[in-house]
Design a protein around this motif. Structure first.
Motif, PDB file in Angstrom:
ATOM      1  N   TYR A 276       0.803  -1.219   0.000  1.00 29.92           N
ATOM      2  CA  TYR A 276       0.000   0.000   0.000  1.00 29.92           C
ATOM      3  C   TYR A 276       0.841   1.276   0.000  1.00 29.92           C
ATOM      4  CZ  TYR A 276      -3.695  -3.336   0.924  1.00 29.92           C
ATOM      5  OH  TYR A 276      -4.570  -4.388   0.817  1.00 29.92           O
ATOM      6  N   GLY A 277       2.030   1.172  -0.534  1.00 28.60           N
ATOM      7  CA  GLY A 277       2.874   2.347  -0.646  1.00 28.60           C
ATOM      8  C   GLY A 277       2.436   3.235  -1.801  1.00 28.60           C
ATOM      9  N   PRO A 278       3.124   4.354  -2.033  1.00 28.94           N
ATOM     10  CA  PRO A 278       2.775   5.240  -3.151  1.00 28.94           C
ATOM     11  C   PRO A 278       2.940   4.517  -4.484  1.00 28.94           C
ATOM     12  CG  PRO A 278       4.898   5.847  -2.213  1.00 28.94           C
ATOM     13  CD  PRO A 278       4.300   4.842  -1.291  1.00 28.94           C
ATOM     14  N   VAL A 279       2.065   4.829  -5.415  1.00 26.89           N
ATOM     15  CA  VAL A 279       2.079   4.184  -6.729  1.00 26.89           C
ATOM     16  C   VAL A 279       2.016   5.253  -7.811  1.00 26.89           C
ATOM     17  CG1 VAL A 279       0.825   2.670  -8.315  1.00 26.89           C
ATOM     18  CG2 VAL A 279       0.940   2.096  -5.881  1.00 26.89           C
ATOM     19  N   THR A 280       2.925   5.208  -8.756  1.00 28.52           N
ATOM     20  CA  THR A 280       2.860   6.075  -9.932  1.00 28.52           C
ATOM     21  C   THR A 280       2.331   5.241 -11.084  1.00 28.52           C
ATOM     22  OG1 THR A 280       4.707   7.437  -9.185  1.00 28.52           O
ATOM     23  CG2 THR A 280       4.159   7.520 -11.528  1.00 28.52           C
ATOM     24  N   ASP A 281       1.247   5.689 -11.659  1.00 27.95           N
ATOM     25  CA  ASP A 281       0.549   4.890 -12.666  1.00 27.95           C
ATOM     26  C   ASP A 281      -0.030   5.823 -13.715  1.00 27.95           C
ATOM     27  OD1 ASP A 281      -0.860   2.154 -13.356  1.00 27.95           O
ATOM     28  OD2 ASP A 281      -2.466   3.653 -13.364  1.00 27.95           O
ATOM     29  N   ALA A 282       0.362   5.626 -14.962  1.00 32.30           N
ATOM     30  CA  ALA A 282      -0.155   6.412 -16.089  1.00 32.30           C
ATOM     31  C   ALA A 282      -0.004   7.917 -15.847  1.00 32.30           C
ATOM     32  CB  ALA A 282      -1.615   6.052 -16.362  1.00 32.30           C
ATOM     33  N   GLY A 283       1.038   8.303 -15.159  1.00 29.97           N
ATOM     34  CA  GLY A 283       1.277   9.723 -14.915  1.00 29.97           C
ATOM     35  C   GLY A 283       0.633  10.269 -13.663  1.00 29.97           C
ATOM     36  N   TYR A 284      -0.142   9.449 -12.961  1.00 28.95           N
ATOM     37  CA  TYR A 284      -0.775   9.860 -11.710  1.00 28.95           C
ATOM     38  C   TYR A 284      -0.014   9.219 -10.545  1.00 28.95           C
ATOM     39  CZ  TYR A 284      -4.603  10.980 -14.902  1.00 28.95           C
ATOM     40  OH  TYR A 284      -5.354  11.487 -15.934  1.00 28.95           O
ATOM     41  N   THR A 285       0.096   9.943  -9.451  1.00 20.54           N
ATOM     42  CA  THR A 285       0.780   9.407  -8.283  1.00 20.54           C
ATOM     43  C   THR A 285      -0.217   9.234  -7.141  1.00 20.54           C
ATOM     44  OG1 THR A 285       2.875  10.450  -8.893  1.00 20.54           O
ATOM     45  CG2 THR A 285       2.626   9.735  -6.610  1.00 20.54           C
ATOM     46  N   LEU A 286      -0.512   7.969  -6.838  1.00 23.07           N
ATOM     47  CA  LEU A 286      -1.404   7.664  -5.724  1.00 23.07           C
ATOM     48  C   LEU A 286      -0.606   7.730  -4.432  1.00 23.07           C
ATOM     49  CD1 LEU A 286      -3.230   4.589  -7.274  1.00 23.07           C
ATOM     50  CD2 LEU A 286      -4.270   6.807  -6.779  1.00 23.07           C
ATOM     51  N   PRO A 287      -1.137   8.399  -3.417  1.00 27.32           N
ATOM     52  CA  PRO A 287      -0.411   8.464  -2.148  1.00 27.32           C
ATOM     53  C   PRO A 287      -0.433   7.121  -1.432  1.00 27.32           C
ATOM     54  CG  PRO A 287      -2.578   9.457  -1.913  1.00 27.32           C
ATOM     55  CD  PRO A 287      -2.408   9.144  -3.376  1.00 27.32           C
ATOM     56  N   ALA A 288       0.530   6.938  -0.543  1.00 26.55           N
ATOM     57  CA  ALA A 288       0.538   5.730   0.285  1.00 26.55           C
ATOM     58  C   ALA A 288      -0.676   5.732   1.198  1.00 26.55           C
ATOM     59  CB  ALA A 288       1.820   5.682   1.118  1.00 26.55           C
ATOM     60  N   ILE A 289      -1.179   4.541   1.479  1.00 21.54           N
ATOM     61  CA  ILE A 289      -2.289   4.389   2.420  1.00 21.54           C
ATOM     62  C   ILE A 289      -1.702   4.077   3.795  1.00 21.54           C
ATOM     63  CG2 ILE A 289      -4.263   2.936   3.045  1.00 21.54           C
ATOM     64  CD1 ILE A 289      -4.711   2.547   0.019  1.00 21.54           C
ATOM     65  N   PRO A 290      -2.122   4.780   4.838  1.00 20.53           N
ATOM     66  CA  PRO A 290      -1.630   4.468   6.185  1.00 20.53           C
ATOM     67  C   PRO A 290      -2.239   3.147   6.656  1.00 20.53           C
ATOM     68  CG  PRO A 290      -3.304   6.178   6.302  1.00 20.53           C
ATOM     69  CD  PRO A 290      -3.040   5.930   4.831  1.00 20.53           C
ATOM     70  N   ILE A 291      -1.692   2.060   6.136  1.00 20.70           N
ATOM     71  CA  ILE A 291      -2.325   0.758   6.278  1.00 20.70           C
ATOM     72  C   ILE A 291      -2.453   0.322   7.738  1.00 20.70           C
ATOM     73  CG2 ILE A 291      -0.246  -0.655   6.106  1.00 20.70           C
ATOM     74  CD1 ILE A 291      -3.695  -1.220   4.375  1.00 20.70           C
ATOM     75  N   GLN A 292      -1.636   0.880   8.623  1.00 23.27           N
ATOM     76  CA  GLN A 292      -1.745   0.542  10.036  1.00 23.27           C
ATOM     77  C   GLN A 292      -3.072   1.017  10.630  1.00 23.27           C
ATOM     78  OE1 GLN A 292       0.276   2.771   8.740  1.00 23.27           O
ATOM     79  NE2 GLN A 292       0.122   4.693   9.903  1.00 23.27           N
ATOM     80  N   LYS A 293      -3.756   1.919   9.924  1.00 19.14           N
ATOM     81  CA  LYS A 293      -5.054   2.402  10.380  1.00 19.14           C
ATOM     82  C   LYS A 293      -6.200   1.577   9.811  1.00 19.14           C
ATOM     83  CE  LYS A 293      -3.519   7.197  10.996  1.00 19.14           C
ATOM     84  NZ  LYS A 293      -3.771   8.612  10.643  1.00 19.14           N
ATOM     85  N   VAL A 294      -5.893   0.613   8.950  1.00 14.21           N
ATOM     86  CA  VAL A 294      -6.911  -0.246   8.344  1.00 14.21           C
ATOM     87  C   VAL A 294      -6.908  -1.588   9.061  1.00 14.21           C
ATOM     88  CG1 VAL A 294      -7.667  -1.401   6.219  1.00 14.21           C
ATOM     89  CG2 VAL A 294      -6.616   0.887   6.110  1.00 14.21           C
ATOM     90  N   ASN A 295      -8.070  -2.038   9.487  1.00 11.08           N
ATOM     91  CA  ASN A 295      -8.185  -3.340  10.160  1.00 11.08           C
ATOM     92  C   ASN A 295      -7.498  -4.408   9.304  1.00 11.08           C
ATOM     93  OD1 ASN A 295      -9.206  -5.927  11.082  1.00 11.08           O
ATOM     94  ND2 ASN A 295     -10.857  -4.823  12.100  1.00 11.08           N
ATOM     95  N   PRO A 296      -6.595  -5.206   9.899  1.00 13.41           N
ATOM     96  CA  PRO A 296      -5.866  -6.218   9.114  1.00 13.41           C
ATOM     97  C   PRO A 296      -6.761  -7.141   8.303  1.00 13.41           C
ATOM     98  CG  PRO A 296      -4.868  -5.986  11.262  1.00 13.41           C
ATOM     99  CD  PRO A 296      -6.129  -5.164  11.298  1.00 13.41           C
ATOM    100  N   LYS A 297      -7.980  -7.407   8.778  1.00 10.83           N
ATOM    101  CA  LYS A 297      -8.839  -8.326   8.022  1.00 10.83           C
ATOM    102  C   LYS A 297      -9.278  -7.737   6.689  1.00 10.83           C
ATOM    103  CE  LYS A 297     -13.397  -7.224  10.040  1.00 10.83           C
ATOM    104  NZ  LYS A 297     -14.551  -7.814  10.797  1.00 10.83           N
ATOM    105  N   PHE A 298      -9.183  -6.415   6.545  1.00 12.70           N
ATOM    106  CA  PHE A 298      -9.566  -5.770   5.290  1.00 12.70           C
ATOM    107  C   PHE A 298      -8.370  -5.491   4.390  1.00 12.70           C
ATOM    108  CE2 PHE A 298     -13.167  -4.286   8.077  1.00 12.70           C
ATOM    109  CZ  PHE A 298     -14.104  -5.143   7.507  1.00 12.70           C
ATOM    110  N   GLN A 299      -7.194  -5.941   4.784  1.00 11.28           N
ATOM    111  CA  GLN A 299      -6.019  -5.807   3.935  1.00 11.28           C
ATOM    112  C   GLN A 299      -5.940  -6.999   2.982  1.00 11.28           C
ATOM    113  OE1 GLN A 299      -2.551  -5.071   6.416  1.00 11.28           O
ATOM    114  NE2 GLN A 299      -3.753  -3.791   7.809  1.00 11.28           N
TER     115      GLN A 299
END
Length: 234
Positions: free
Chosen positions: A56-79
């Motif tokens: 869930y780190g930052p992703v550069t895709d087709a010229g767009y840069t998606l920010p990283a997701i603070p995955i520690q804030k997401v319940n592990p069962k939804f990862q």
């Protein structure tokens, strides 16, 4: 300029209920990128075989840069994770369990790739079988006319659409579900910039996934009748 435009759009979206479903799918279809990708097979409900918390780190895709997701804030069962999942469905089938907020992509040998999802009110309005008829990277968003009536600030997007951006309500990818008669169900599996809505009953939209997850699923799905989708409401 792209970043500034994206931030402006994000400010707008924070004032309205994000929806991922559209009544103008045919218009988007004309510009969809339909190049299929081979479905991947990897080892996956009861016991986790592998969890992808580092995906869930930052992703550069087709010229767009998606920010990283603070995955520690997401319940592990939804990862994203591979889990044991007994099913008679063929590998490549997608099973959406709206009650538990999970989407399963069936893998061989009794396993599945499981993703956490957010379910909007449109997502609770339909159940049954369909297939991914087509898919689109960085889709445009066309809000329904009913939404524009409630939120005049989005009315300009009904006809012309909101162009792709990191704040677009459809996220980085969208998959469009049709029934066996070739009719659009108006049901979508799509990304969302609102990662915190995963695992919840969102105010609107269809089936939301974190952008990093919807990109992963998108690469596995080959559009066509073989891309079966089963939506369960209980």
């Amino acid at each position: 300029m792209r970043i500034r435009n994206a931030l402006t759009a994000l400010g707008l979206l924070s004032t309205l209920a994000i929806t991922g479903c559209s009544t103008t799918a045919e218009e988007n279809r004309k510009t969809a990128a339909l190049t299929p990708s081979a479905a991947e097979a990897a080892p996956a409900k009861v016991e986790t075989a592998q969890i992808f918390s580092d995906a869930y780190g930052p992703v550069t895709d087709a010229g767009y840069t998606l920010p990283a997701i603070p995955i520690q804030k997401v319940n592990p069962k939804f990862q994203r994770q591979i889990v044991e999942y007994a099913s008679s469905e063929k590998p490549g089938t997608i099973i959406v369990n709206t009650h538990d907020r999970f989407l399963y992509y069936i893998l061989p040998n009794g396993k599945a790739m499981r993703y956490g999802i957010g379910v909007g009110k449109e997502g609770f309005a339909w159940a049954g079988e369909a297939h991914v008829a087509w898919k689109q990277a960085w889709p445009s968003w066309h809000p329904p006319k009913e939404m524009a009536a409630r939120k005049p600030e989005v009315a300009k997007y009904v006809e012309n659409g909101m162009g792709p951006s990191i704040s677009n309500p459809l996220g980085a990818r969208a998959m469009y579900l049709f029934n066996d008669k070739g009719q659009d169900t108006l049901f979508r599996i799509h990304g969302t910039p609102e990662w915190a809505s995963i695992g919840t009953a969102a105010s609107s939209g269809c089936i939301r996934m974190m952008n990093q997850d919807v990109i992963d699923l998108y690469e596995r799905v080959r559009p066509g009748k073989s891309a079966k989708v089963i939506v369960q409401q209980s």
